[in-house]
Scaffold this active site. Sequence first.
Site, PDB file in Angstrom:
ATOM      1  N   LEU A  65     -13.745  13.711  -1.896  1.00  0.00           N
ATOM      2  CA  LEU A  65     -15.041  14.314  -1.568  1.00  0.00           C
ATOM      3  C   LEU A  65     -15.506  14.051  -0.127  1.00  0.00           C
ATOM      4  O   LEU A  65     -15.838  14.989   0.602  1.00  0.00           O
ATOM      5  CB  LEU A  65     -16.098  13.810  -2.568  1.00  0.00           C
ATOM      6  CG  LEU A  65     -17.522  14.305  -2.310  1.00  0.00           C
ATOM      7  CD1 LEU A  65     -17.604  15.820  -2.473  1.00  0.00           C
ATOM      8  CD2 LEU A  65     -18.512  13.611  -3.232  1.00  0.00           C
TER       9      LEU A  65
ATOM     10  N   PHE B  50       0.823  -1.216   0.000  1.00  0.00           N
ATOM     11  CA  PHE B  50       0.000   0.000   0.000  1.00  0.00           C
ATOM     12  C   PHE B  50       0.858   1.267   0.000  1.00  0.00           C
ATOM     13  O   PHE B  50       0.378   2.317  -0.415  1.00  0.00           O
ATOM     14  CB  PHE B  50      -0.847   0.073   1.280  1.00  0.00           C
ATOM     15  CG  PHE B  50      -1.893  -0.982   1.416  1.00  0.00           C
ATOM     16  CD1 PHE B  50      -3.097  -0.859   0.736  1.00  0.00           C
ATOM     17  CD2 PHE B  50      -1.692  -2.086   2.212  1.00  0.00           C
ATOM     18  CE1 PHE B  50      -4.075  -1.824   0.864  1.00  0.00           C
ATOM     19  CE2 PHE B  50      -2.657  -3.053   2.351  1.00  0.00           C
ATOM     20  CZ  PHE B  50      -3.851  -2.938   1.681  1.00  0.00           C
TER      21      PHE B  50
ATOM     22  N   SER C 172      -5.055   2.159  -8.901  1.00  0.00           N
ATOM     23  CA  SER C 172      -6.159   3.106  -8.790  1.00  0.00           C
ATOM     24  C   SER C 172      -6.923   3.210 -10.096  1.00  0.00           C
ATOM     25  O   SER C 172      -6.331   3.101 -11.187  1.00  0.00           O
ATOM     26  CB  SER C 172      -5.570   4.478  -8.450  1.00  0.00           C
ATOM     27  OG  SER C 172      -6.559   5.462  -8.543  1.00  0.00           O
TER      28      SER C 172
ATOM     29  N   TYR D 289       0.347  11.556 -10.162  1.00  0.00           N
ATOM     30  CA  TYR D 289       0.010  10.445  -9.255  1.00  0.00           C
ATOM     31  C   TYR D 289      -0.445   9.224 -10.054  1.00  0.00           C
ATOM     32  O   TYR D 289       0.058   8.101  -9.851  1.00  0.00           O
ATOM     33  CB  TYR D 289      -1.085  10.876  -8.269  1.00  0.00           C
ATOM     34  CG  TYR D 289      -1.727   9.707  -7.573  1.00  0.00           C
ATOM     35  CD1 TYR D 289      -1.013   8.968  -6.625  1.00  0.00           C
ATOM     36  CD2 TYR D 289      -3.029   9.305  -7.881  1.00  0.00           C
ATOM     37  CE1 TYR D 289      -1.585   7.868  -6.005  1.00  0.00           C
ATOM     38  CE2 TYR D 289      -3.610   8.211  -7.265  1.00  0.00           C
ATOM     39  CZ  TYR D 289      -2.892   7.493  -6.336  1.00  0.00           C
ATOM     40  OH  TYR D 289      -3.462   6.396  -5.725  1.00  0.00           O
TER      41      TYR D 289
ATOM     42  N   LYS E 206       1.228   5.254 -10.646  1.00  0.00           N
ATOM     43  CA  LYS E 206       0.548   3.970 -10.422  1.00  0.00           C
ATOM     44  C   LYS E 206       0.653   3.083 -11.665  1.00  0.00           C
ATOM     45  O   LYS E 206       0.873   1.887 -11.576  1.00  0.00           O
ATOM     46  CB  LYS E 206      -0.927   4.200 -10.064  1.00  0.00           C
ATOM     47  CG  LYS E 206      -1.107   4.740  -8.668  1.00  0.00           C
ATOM     48  CD  LYS E 206      -0.873   3.656  -7.631  1.00  0.00           C
ATOM     49  CE  LYS E 206      -0.491   4.214  -6.291  1.00  0.00           C
ATOM     50  NZ  LYS E 206      -0.134   3.190  -5.312  1.00  0.00           N
TER      51      LYS E 206
HETATM   52  N1  LIG Z   1      -7.553   6.497  -0.840  1.00  0.00           N
HETATM   53  C1  LIG Z   1      -7.818   6.471  -2.132  1.00  0.00           C
HETATM   54  O1  LIG Z   1      -8.698   7.183  -2.603  1.00  0.00           O
HETATM   55  C2  LIG Z   1      -7.043   5.549  -3.056  1.00  0.00           C
HETATM   56  C3  LIG Z   1      -7.586   5.238  -4.312  1.00  0.00           C
HETATM   57  C4  LIG Z   1      -6.875   4.404  -5.154  1.00  0.00           C
HETATM   58  C5  LIG Z   1      -5.653   3.872  -4.767  1.00  0.00           C
HETATM   59  N2  LIG Z   1      -5.130   4.195  -3.553  1.00  0.00           N
HETATM   60  C6  LIG Z   1      -3.831   3.624  -3.175  1.00  0.00           C
HETATM   61  O2  LIG Z   1      -4.002   2.827  -2.023  1.00  0.00           O
HETATM   62  C7  LIG Z   1      -2.832   2.856  -1.212  1.00  0.00           C
HETATM   63  C8  LIG Z   1      -3.211   3.247   0.199  1.00  0.00           C
HETATM   64  O3  LIG Z   1      -3.872   4.502   0.171  1.00  0.00           O
HETATM   65  P1  LIG Z   1      -4.481   5.156   1.473  1.00  0.00           P
HETATM   66  O4  LIG Z   1      -5.669   5.931   1.062  1.00  0.00           O
HETATM   67  O5  LIG Z   1      -4.596   4.153   2.535  1.00  0.00           O
HETATM   68  O6  LIG Z   1      -3.325   6.205   1.805  1.00  0.00           O
HETATM   69  P2  LIG Z   1      -2.618   6.549   3.188  1.00  0.00           P
HETATM   70  O7  LIG Z   1      -1.764   7.748   2.954  1.00  0.00           O
HETATM   71  O8  LIG Z   1      -3.606   6.580   4.286  1.00  0.00           O
HETATM   72  O9  LIG Z   1      -1.692   5.254   3.406  1.00  0.00           O
HETATM   73  C9  LIG Z   1      -0.413   5.124   2.848  1.00  0.00           C
HETATM   74  C10 LIG Z   1       0.508   4.646   3.948  1.00  0.00           C
HETATM   75  O10 LIG Z   1       1.840   4.539   3.405  1.00  0.00           O
HETATM   76  C11 LIG Z   1       2.740   5.121   4.327  1.00  0.00           C
HETATM   77  N3  LIG Z   1       3.881   5.632   3.574  1.00  0.00           N
HETATM   78  C12 LIG Z   1       3.930   6.721   2.754  1.00  0.00           C
HETATM   79  N4  LIG Z   1       5.178   6.872   2.270  1.00  0.00           N
HETATM   80  C13 LIG Z   1       5.917   5.848   2.786  1.00  0.00           C
HETATM   81  C14 LIG Z   1       7.277   5.482   2.662  1.00  0.00           C
HETATM   82  N5  LIG Z   1       8.130   6.188   1.904  1.00  0.00           N
HETATM   83  N6  LIG Z   1       7.707   4.378   3.313  1.00  0.00           N
HETATM   84  C15 LIG Z   1       6.858   3.651   4.098  1.00  0.00           C
HETATM   85  N7  LIG Z   1       5.575   3.975   4.267  1.00  0.00           N
HETATM   86  C16 LIG Z   1       5.110   5.059   3.614  1.00  0.00           C
HETATM   87  C17 LIG Z   1       1.969   6.234   5.031  1.00  0.00           C
HETATM   88  O11 LIG Z   1       2.530   6.554   6.289  1.00  0.00           O
HETATM   89  C18 LIG Z   1       0.594   5.606   5.137  1.00  0.00           C
HETATM   90  O12 LIG Z   1       0.452   4.880   6.340  1.00  0.00           O
HETATM   91  C19 LIG Z   1      -1.878   3.838  -1.893  1.00  0.00           C
HETATM   92  O13 LIG Z   1      -0.971   3.073  -2.676  1.00  0.00           O
HETATM   93  C20 LIG Z   1      -2.792   4.661  -2.769  1.00  0.00           C
HETATM   94  O14 LIG Z   1      -2.111   5.176  -3.882  1.00  0.00           O
HETATM   95  C21 LIG Z   1      -5.804   5.018  -2.675  1.00  0.00           C
END
Ligand SMILES: NC(=O)c1ccc[n+]([C@@H]2O[C@H](COP(=O)([O-])OP(=O)(O)OC[C@H]3O[C@@H](n4cnc5c(N)ncnc54)[C@H](O)[C@@H]3O)[C@@H](O)[C@H]2O)c1
Length: 336
Positions: free
Chosen positions: A201, A82, A126, A150, A154
Amino acid sequence: MTGRVLLTGGAGFIGSHSYVALVEAGFETIILDSFANAHRDVPERLARITGRPTPVIEADIRDSIAVQKAMDGGRFDAVVHFAALKSVPGSEADPVGYYDVNVGGLVNVVRAMQAHGISRMVFSSSAAVYGEAEVMPVTEDSPVRPQNVYARTKLVGEDFLAAVRRANPDFALGILRYFNPVGAHGSGLIGEDPGQPAGNLVPVIAQVAAGRREKLMIFGDDWPTPDGTAIRDYIHVEDLARGHVLSLERLLQPESERSHLVNLGTGRGHTVREVIDCYEKVSGQPIRAEIAPRRAGDAAISYADTGRAEQLLGFRATRDLASMCASNWAFMRAKA
Ligand SMILES: NC(=O)c1ccc[n+]([C@@H]2O[C@H](COP(=O)([O-])OP(=O)(O)OC[C@H]3O[C@@H](n4cnc5c(N)ncnc54)[C@H](O)[C@@H]3O)[C@@H](O)[C@H]2O)c1
């Protein structure tokens, strides 16, 4: 099913919910997180939910040696990846930082997996990779047209992993393209951090409902939709978390074709106004909204074709918009 799983970014929004789902499904799960975008108390909250201590390795995926060390002696069966930076405007402002974490960090993780003989990965991708899809619903074969830095990171990540798989046929890969994750765990203990600058949102609506923001902007009310506002596919984060368990279980099957690339959504769209109305209802708070011009790169309508996820993983989202809004609001109130 059992196994040992390393969850990078496991203290974040989706990662923390997936941690709970994986532990409940019987996986021994260890979080690796830098806490760049997560609260320090998340592991303790997770321990309250699961009833057992939360194993955490604090490390940055940009630090190749730290990632190698995290896997030393871990006997992991799989990595669920993640960890990433996820803000669209943030990515436009800092492409170096975004490629460094989202691509460079991914390369470090896969390099360490290879060095430790770990051959299964679930990857957070995503629906942003589709950009402005023209035909609805969006299938996994719809053209990919990322509209921002971004989304490109991905897609580059997906391409990189596909190349690793071509070079190593034993590498089993689950690519999950999420639509719009919303909501919070039923316990109210974990959710999407309302303290972070919100871009999506529902967190913005939540901040308005909680009185932390004056109003929200609706970007366009002249889209070709029933009420003129844009339509998106919102998926409850607990449904999404279950999708990761199913993806991992498939990768752990002995069959030869375990790899998959699937959309995770509900297959249903809701307009911005429907989401606002729903949130007003569950929170009992008025939500002030103002119309602003459409943003470049936004699409009128986007929702997932969910057929492949159902066929390959047996995945189907079960929670509705009201449950997404209510759980988000419960988390907001508990945090206040
Ligand atoms: N939330 C959304 O809308 C969404 C949609 C599509 C895809 N995603 C993808 O899902 C994944 C999780 O998203 P989320 O919403 O939980 O985001 P989030 O920011 O809550 O979680 C990401 C986590 O990664 C950790 N992190 C960031 N940089 C880091 C690094 N260099 N080393 C170690 N840890 C690190 C952060 O501390 C955090 O805990 C991401 O890859 C994101 O791109 C999210």
